[in-house]
Design a protein around this motif. Structure first.
Motif, PDB file in Angstrom:
ATOM      1  N   SER A  90       3.067  40.391  44.162  1.00  0.00           N
ATOM      2  CA  SER A  90       3.949  41.558  44.066  1.00  0.00           C
ATOM      3  C   SER A  90       3.623  42.584  45.147  1.00  0.00           C
ATOM      4  N   ILE A  91       2.345  42.784  45.399  1.00  0.00           N
ATOM      5  CA  ILE A  91       1.934  43.725  46.452  1.00  0.00           C
ATOM      6  C   ILE A  91       2.385  43.216  47.820  1.00  0.00           C
ATOM      7  N   VAL A  92       2.251  41.914  48.059  1.00  0.00           N
ATOM      8  CA  VAL A  92       2.706  41.331  49.319  1.00  0.00           C
ATOM      9  C   VAL A  92       4.217  41.493  49.465  1.00  0.00           C
ATOM     10  N   LEU A  93       4.952  41.248  48.382  1.00  0.00           N
ATOM     11  CA  LEU A  93       6.412  41.383  48.439  1.00  0.00           C
ATOM     12  C   LEU A  93       6.824  42.835  48.672  1.00  0.00           C
ATOM     13  N   LEU A  94       6.102  43.765  48.086  1.00  0.00           N
ATOM     14  CA  LEU A  94       6.401  45.180  48.320  1.00  0.00           C
ATOM     15  C   LEU A  94       6.174  45.541  49.781  1.00  0.00           C
ATOM     16  N   ARG A  95       5.123  45.021  50.361  1.00  0.00           N
ATOM     17  CA  ARG A  95       4.859  45.303  51.783  1.00  0.00           C
ATOM     18  C   ARG A  95       5.940  44.706  52.675  1.00  0.00           C
ATOM     19  N   PRO A 129      23.183  45.416  49.051  1.00  0.00           N
ATOM     20  CA  PRO A 129      22.194  46.217  48.324  1.00  0.00           C
ATOM     21  C   PRO A 129      20.757  45.705  48.450  1.00  0.00           C
ATOM     22  N   ALA A 130      20.594  44.491  48.942  1.00  0.00           N
ATOM     23  CA  ALA A 130      19.250  43.959  49.153  1.00  0.00           C
ATOM     24  C   ALA A 130      19.169  43.373  50.566  1.00  0.00           C
ATOM     25  N   PRO A 131      19.108  44.241  51.585  1.00  0.00           N
ATOM     26  CA  PRO A 131      19.138  43.734  52.958  1.00  0.00           C
ATOM     27  C   PRO A 131      17.931  42.878  53.334  1.00  0.00           C
ATOM     28  N   HIS A 132      16.848  43.003  52.643  1.00  0.00           N
ATOM     29  CA  HIS A 132      15.658  42.200  52.954  1.00  0.00           C
ATOM     30  C   HIS A 132      15.490  41.036  51.991  1.00  0.00           C
ATOM     31  N   ARG A 133      16.557  40.610  51.363  1.00  0.00           N
ATOM     32  CA  ARG A 133      16.481  39.518  50.398  1.00  0.00           C
ATOM     33  C   ARG A 133      16.013  38.221  51.047  1.00  0.00           C
ATOM     34  N   ASP A 134      16.218  38.087  52.347  1.00  0.00           N
ATOM     35  CA  ASP A 134      15.769  36.886  53.038  1.00  0.00           C
ATOM     36  C   ASP A 134      14.249  36.859  53.216  1.00  0.00           C
ATOM     37  N   ARG A 135      13.597  37.978  52.995  1.00  0.00           N
ATOM     38  CA  ARG A 135      12.134  38.046  53.123  1.00  0.00           C
ATOM     39  C   ARG A 135      11.413  37.620  51.843  1.00  0.00           C
ATOM     40  N   VAL A 136      12.162  37.496  50.748  1.00  0.00           N
ATOM     41  CA  VAL A 136      11.573  37.144  49.450  1.00  0.00           C
ATOM     42  C   VAL A 136      12.293  35.923  48.904  1.00  0.00           C
ATOM     43  N   ALA A 137      11.572  34.830  48.748  1.00  0.00           N
ATOM     44  CA  ALA A 137      12.153  33.622  48.154  1.00  0.00           C
ATOM     45  C   ALA A 137      12.347  33.854  46.659  1.00  0.00           C
ATOM     46  N   ALA A 138      13.309  33.164  46.087  1.00  0.00           N
ATOM     47  CA  ALA A 138      13.612  33.334  44.661  1.00  0.00           C
ATOM     48  C   ALA A 138      12.402  33.007  43.796  1.00  0.00           C
ATOM     49  N   HIS A 139      11.696  31.934  44.120  1.00  0.00           N
ATOM     50  CA  HIS A 139      10.532  31.563  43.301  1.00  0.00           C
ATOM     51  C   HIS A 139       9.410  32.593  43.424  1.00  0.00           C
ATOM     52  N   PHE A 167       8.050  34.521  40.142  1.00  0.00           N
ATOM     53  CA  PHE A 167       6.628  34.452  39.804  1.00  0.00           C
ATOM     54  C   PHE A 167       6.024  35.843  39.731  1.00  0.00           C
ATOM     55  N   ALA A 168       6.368  36.694  40.675  1.00  0.00           N
ATOM     56  CA  ALA A 168       5.798  38.044  40.716  1.00  0.00           C
ATOM     57  C   ALA A 168       6.128  38.835  39.456  1.00  0.00           C
ATOM     58  N   VAL A 169       7.339  38.682  38.947  1.00  0.00           N
ATOM     59  CA  VAL A 169       7.763  39.468  37.792  1.00  0.00           C
ATOM     60  C   VAL A 169       7.394  38.803  36.467  1.00  0.00           C
ATOM     61  N   TRP A 170       7.538  37.488  36.366  1.00  0.00           N
ATOM     62  CA  TRP A 170       7.421  36.831  35.060  1.00  0.00           C
ATOM     63  C   TRP A 170       6.125  36.069  34.808  1.00  0.00           C
ATOM     64  N   ALA A 171       5.293  35.843  35.812  1.00  0.00           N
ATOM     65  CA  ALA A 171       4.081  35.043  35.599  1.00  0.00           C
ATOM     66  C   ALA A 171       3.143  35.698  34.588  1.00  0.00           C
ATOM     67  N   ALA A 172       2.833  36.958  34.765  1.00  0.00           N
ATOM     68  CA  ALA A 172       1.870  37.628  33.883  1.00  0.00           C
ATOM     69  C   ALA A 172       2.349  37.708  32.434  1.00  0.00           C
ATOM     70  N   PRO A 173       3.586  38.120  32.161  1.00  0.00           N
ATOM     71  CA  PRO A 173       4.018  38.143  30.758  1.00  0.00           C
ATOM     72  C   PRO A 173       4.019  36.761  30.110  1.00  0.00           C
ATOM     73  N   LEU A 174       4.415  35.743  30.856  1.00  0.00           N
ATOM     74  CA  LEU A 174       4.461  34.403  30.277  1.00  0.00           C
ATOM     75  C   LEU A 174       3.065  33.846  30.003  1.00  0.00           C
TER      76      LEU A 174
END
Length: 143
Positions: free
Chosen positions: A84-89, A11-21, A25-32
């Motif tokens: 987040s924009i970089v990860l979307l690209r 379900p996430a074929p490009h998961r290797d393009r995005v590191a876990a950290h 960071f992209a999702v949780w940095a701003a709320p924290l």
């Protein structure tokens, strides 16, 4: 794997393009950092006056720590937005197909997280900017 998903790709074929950290960071940095900024600003400015209107803190003007924390929080939230924009690209072409098929099979997870990173970072960067503006515009003592 269930029968409905037999023969389906991951379900996430490009998961290797995005590191876990990066995803975290992209999702949780701003709320924290918004929570930190709000807490520090409240703690430093809410008791700046005694009940009679006398200054509790001796230096005049805006206390420096809430200002520093607010600026740092805004920069971190904007960094989360840019990431987040970089990860979307990176994951934009992760999966094709209709929305219904993607929802039913859970395809495009890394792209989904990048989109939510953009949404979270945008909203919380705006909230941090509003808090920063109010910190600069409000008077020292309300009395």
């Amino acid at each position: 794997m269930t029968r409905a998903h037999e023969g389906e790709a991951h379900p996430a074929p490009h998961r290797d393009r995005v590191a876990a950290h990066e995803g975290l960071f992209a999702v949780w940095a701003a709320p924290l950092v918004w929570a930190v900024q709000l807490t520090v600003s409240f703690a430093a400015t809410s008791n700046s006056c005694f009940d009679a209107g006398d200054r509790l803190l001796t230096h005049p003007g805006v206390e420096i720590w809430p200002l520093i924390v607010s600026i740092a929080a805004l920069l971190i939230a904007l960094a989360g937005l840019c990431l987040s924009i970089v990860l979307l690209r990176r994951t934009r072409d992760e999966t094709g197909g209709s929305e219904r098929r993607l929802v039913e099979t859970g395809q495009g997870r890394t792209r989904f997280m990048a989109v939510w990173g953009i949404a979270f970072s945008s909203v919380f960067a705006f909230l941090i900017a509003v808090n920063l503006a109010l910190l600069l515009a409000m008077s020292e003592c309300a009395a």
